[in-house]
Write a protein that holds these residues in place. Structure first.
Motif, PDB file in Angstrom:
ATOM      1  N   MET A 189       1.647   6.699  -6.846  1.00 24.78           N
ATOM      2  CA  MET A 189       0.539   7.584  -7.230  1.00 24.78           C
ATOM      3  C   MET A 189       0.881   9.044  -6.931  1.00 24.78           C
ATOM      4  N   ASN A 190       1.541   9.302  -5.807  1.00 29.27           N
ATOM      5  CA  ASN A 190       1.955  10.668  -5.490  1.00 29.27           C
ATOM      6  C   ASN A 190       2.928  11.198  -6.538  1.00 29.27           C
ATOM      7  N   PHE A 191       3.817  10.356  -7.022  1.00 27.09           N
ATOM      8  CA  PHE A 191       4.743  10.766  -8.073  1.00 27.09           C
ATOM      9  C   PHE A 191       3.998  11.035  -9.371  1.00 27.09           C
TER      10      PHE A 191
ATOM     11  N   ALA B 187       0.836  -1.215   0.000  1.00 24.27           N
ATOM     12  CA  ALA B 187       0.000   0.000   0.000  1.00 24.27           C
ATOM     13  C   ALA B 187       0.866   1.258   0.000  1.00 24.27           C
ATOM     14  N   GLU B 188       1.936   1.260   0.794  1.00 28.40           N
ATOM     15  CA  GLU B 188       2.828   2.419   0.842  1.00 28.40           C
ATOM     16  C   GLU B 188       3.540   2.617  -0.489  1.00 28.40           C
ATOM     17  N   SER B 189       3.925   1.548  -1.123  1.00 29.11           N
ATOM     18  CA  SER B 189       4.592   1.628  -2.420  1.00 29.11           C
ATOM     19  C   SER B 189       3.655   2.190  -3.481  1.00 29.11           C
ATOM     20  N   VAL B 190       2.423   1.699  -3.496  1.00 30.99           N
ATOM     21  CA  VAL B 190       1.430   2.198  -4.460  1.00 30.99           C
ATOM     22  C   VAL B 190       1.144   3.671  -4.206  1.00 30.99           C
TER      23      VAL B 190
ATOM     24  N   GLU C  76       8.580  14.680  -5.824  1.00 35.75           N
ATOM     25  CA  GLU C  76       9.596  14.550  -6.872  1.00 35.75           C
ATOM     26  C   GLU C  76      10.282  13.203  -6.738  1.00 35.75           C
ATOM     27  N   MET C  77      10.785  12.706  -7.848  1.00 33.51           N
ATOM     28  CA  MET C  77      11.519  11.451  -7.832  1.00 33.51           C
ATOM     29  C   MET C  77      12.844  11.663  -7.121  1.00 33.51           C
TER      30      MET C  77
END
Length: 71
Positions: free
Chosen positions: A56-58, A49-52, A64-65
């Motif tokens: 999505m925020n990116f 969930a944190e990875s997704v 920013e990346m």
């Protein structure tokens, strides 16, 4: 393998030997890996969930990346 051979097909790998590699020779005993290195259990659902959420925020330009560099 017999079914493939009957159709004159050759897979390029021996399925029986591949199973040995996948299930026996590729297994790392937890005591020799995780325990030795001090790795603890994670909540995999939370991690996904944190990875997704980060992705999505990116995508939505909310973050920013970050550059990753080897030290």
């Amino acid at each position: 393998m017999a079914k493939q051979k009957s159709k004159d097909l050759e897979s390029g790998m021996d399925a029986v030997k591949l199973a040995d590699v996948q299930y026996d020779k590729a297994y790392i005993d937890q005591a020799e890996g995780s325990d030795f290195l001090g790795v603890t259990e994670d909540d995999i659902n939370k991690a996904i969930a944190e990875s997704v959420e980060s992705c999505m925020n990116f995508i939505n330009n909310k973050v920013e990346m970050k550059e990753m560099k080897a030290d």
